[in-house]
Design a protein around this motif. Structure first.
Motif, PDB file in Angstrom:
ATOM      1  N   ASP A   1      13.157 -29.984  46.049  1.00 18.73           N
ATOM      2  CA  ASP A   1      12.965 -31.371  46.483  1.00 18.73           C
ATOM      3  C   ASP A   1      13.931 -32.248  45.660  1.00 18.73           C
ATOM      4  OD1 ASP A   1      10.161 -33.165  47.554  1.00 18.73           O
ATOM      5  OD2 ASP A   1      11.848 -34.111  46.559  1.00 18.73           O
TER       6      ASP A   1
ATOM      7  N   SER B   1      13.712 -35.061  44.650  1.00 19.13           N
ATOM      8  CA  SER B   1      13.010 -35.914  43.690  1.00 19.13           C
ATOM      9  C   SER B   1      12.339 -35.102  42.587  1.00 19.13           C
ATOM     10  CB  SER B   1      11.931 -36.741  44.409  1.00 19.13           C
ATOM     11  OG  SER B   1      12.521 -37.527  45.395  1.00 19.13           O
TER      12      SER B   1
ATOM     13  N   LYS C   1      11.145 -41.403  33.720  1.00 18.70           N
ATOM     14  CA  LYS C   1      11.172 -41.688  35.155  1.00 18.70           C
ATOM     15  C   LYS C   1      10.362 -42.940  35.456  1.00 18.70           C
ATOM     16  CE  LYS C   1       7.547 -38.917  37.452  1.00 18.70           C
ATOM     17  NZ  LYS C   1       7.319 -37.655  38.183  1.00 18.70           N
TER      18      LYS C   1
ATOM     19  N   SER D   1       7.953 -44.350  38.428  1.00 19.31           N
ATOM     20  CA  SER D   1       7.259 -44.004  39.673  1.00 19.31           C
ATOM     21  C   SER D   1       6.291 -45.121  40.018  1.00 19.31           C
ATOM     22  CB  SER D   1       6.552 -42.654  39.545  1.00 19.31           C
ATOM     23  OG  SER D   1       5.868 -42.570  38.334  1.00 19.31           O
TER      24      SER D   1
ATOM     25  N   TRP E   1       5.691 -38.873  42.449  1.00 15.87           N
ATOM     26  CA  TRP E   1       7.101 -38.508  42.433  1.00 15.87           C
ATOM     27  C   TRP E   1       7.927 -39.700  41.955  1.00 15.87           C
ATOM     28  CZ3 TRP E   1       8.729 -33.635  43.917  1.00 15.87           C
ATOM     29  CH2 TRP E   1       7.767 -32.842  44.521  1.00 15.87           C
TER      30      TRP E   1
ATOM     31  N   ALA F   1      16.056 -37.986  42.372  1.00 13.33           N
ATOM     32  CA  ALA F   1      15.647 -38.996  43.361  1.00 13.33           C
ATOM     33  C   ALA F   1      16.709 -40.050  43.636  1.00 13.33           C
ATOM     34  CB  ALA F   1      14.337 -39.677  42.942  1.00 13.33           C
TER      35      ALA F   1
ATOM     36  N   ARG G   1       9.966 -45.112  48.846  1.00 12.47           N
ATOM     37  CA  ARG G   1       9.786 -45.354  47.410  1.00 12.47           C
ATOM     38  C   ARG G   1      10.626 -46.524  46.900  1.00 12.47           C
ATOM     39  NH1 ARG G   1      10.153 -39.410  46.683  1.00 12.47           N
ATOM     40  NH2 ARG G   1       8.074 -38.676  47.173  1.00 12.47           N
TER      41      ARG G   1
ATOM     42  N   LYS H   1      17.293 -48.213  43.308  1.00 11.43           N
ATOM     43  CA  LYS H   1      17.401 -46.868  42.726  1.00 11.43           C
ATOM     44  C   LYS H   1      18.706 -46.734  41.933  1.00 11.43           C
ATOM     45  CE  LYS H   1      14.741 -44.574  46.294  1.00 11.43           C
ATOM     46  NZ  LYS H   1      14.697 -43.435  47.199  1.00 11.43           N
TER      47      LYS H   1
END
Ligand code: FAD
Length: 301
Positions: free
Chosen positions: A121, A123, A185, A187, A193, A218, A261, A267
């Motif tokens: 994945d 992410s 990270k 989230s 995720w 991600a 997201r 991002k």
């Protein structure tokens, strides 16, 4: 309630047994590890294997050990094993940082490191950490095993270099002196995720960055290695200015997409900001290690 299509089930007792079963049923077979990703995909009919090869009975694949100057992680080690492993904490703080923010205790107790990596994945957190540490994956088939760099393991979203009749058996991370690492990270809620995530490792000679590794999750269709930012840092003093510049380069080069997201530009901002933050952490930890070694050597003198 969604239910998977009918599927046959085989339980492998050894790596050789699993490989023989895979060879017999490929390409219709899928390996079942923790099942946290595969079973939901089967329920949604996004995966429809004819045969599941359950590898949970292979005792020899669940370990975290030091051998030959490397940390070696068996593919069946669970997230919780890695989080609890003193060896990982001692040499690869990045892994403990990442594991603390992966999913929840239920997923971490049964989800495997091999399954996470093979799910691919974009992410997923650990691949970014292993790429930053410049790890190697060991892939086994009936004809023997091969090693692939963590940076070349993914070939696209949900795709890896592991063939239909092969198993990922081990992840190897070199233990190198002078290093520090970190992972962070962002989230939307605890255990979710990432909207964006970054892992970094630096190896210092004095206060100069001899080598750096930066992996992001991600922020693109696959895991992103900030190779240009790493190249920029090599040979430079570990100053705030150089870390900031590396963050700018990482942000400019990644390829985030807008989704549920967050928007792509947010991002991209996260990619830059998180890169700088984890680089700061990695440099701080490398300096701390150097101080500890210096005090220890004075004590011995
Ligand atoms: C609620 C929830 C939240 C989550 N949050 C996060 C998160 O924040 N960050 C994150 O990184 N992950 C997250 N995950 C993903 C989780 O870490 C993975 O689902 C899980 O660890 C995958 O491992 P598994 O052992 O369950 O794999 P499985 O589901 O059993 O397998 C996944 C895939 O890998 C293949 N496979 C498994 N092992 C091997 C092997 N040794 N060799 C070859 N192929 C293999 C399988 O055939 C399958 O295609 C979350 C999952 C859930 C359910």
């Amino acid at each position: 309630m969604q239910v998977p299509a009918q599927v046959e089930y085989e339980k492998a007792s050894s790596v050789e047994h699993a490989l023989a079963l895979l060879a017999r049923y490929a390409p219709g077979a899928r390996v079942l590890a923790g099942g946290h990703s595969l079973i939901p995909m089967m329920k949604l009919r996004l995966a429809q294997p004819e045969v599941l090869i359950d590898i949970n009975g292979i005792r020899g694949l669940r370990y975290i050990e030091r051998a030959g100057g490397e940390l070696r992680i068996g593919a069946l080690a669970r997230h919780a094993d890695l989080l609890a492993a003193p060896l990982a904490g001692e040499h690869f703080t990045i892994l403990h940082d990442a594991e603390r923010v992966i999913a929840d205790p239920i997923v971490r107790n049964w989800g495997t490191i091999g399954g996470s990596l093979c799910q691919a994945d974009p992410s997923e957190d650990l691949s970014a950490a292993f790429a930053a540490m410049k790890g190697t994956m060991v892939i086994q088939g009936l004809d023997g095993s091969r090693e692939v760099s963590a940076r070349e393991f993914h070939t696209g979203p949900y795709e890896t270099v592991v063939g239909p009749a092969e198993l990922l058996t081990e992840i190897r991370l070199p233990i190198r002196p002078g290093g520090g690492s970190g992972y962070q990270k962002v989230s939307r809620r605890a255990g979710d995720w990432p909207v964006g995530a970054a892992g970094a490792a630096v190896w210092l000679t004095g206060d100069v960055i001899a080598d750096a590794g930066i992996g992001l999750a991600a922020v693109g269709a696959t895991h992103f290695v900030a190779a240009e930012a790493e190249q920029y840092l090599r040979g430079r003093p570990a100053t705030e200015e150089s870390l900031q510049r590396a963050g700018e380069i990482a942000a400019a080069n990644c390829r985030p997409v807008s989704d549920q997201r967050g928007p792509a530009e947010y991002k991209r901002h996260l990619a830059g900001e998180l890169t700088v933050r984890v680089l700061r952490v990695a440099v701080g930890r490398a300096r701390d290690q150097a101080r500890v070694r210096s005090v220890a050597s004075q004590g011995r003198a």
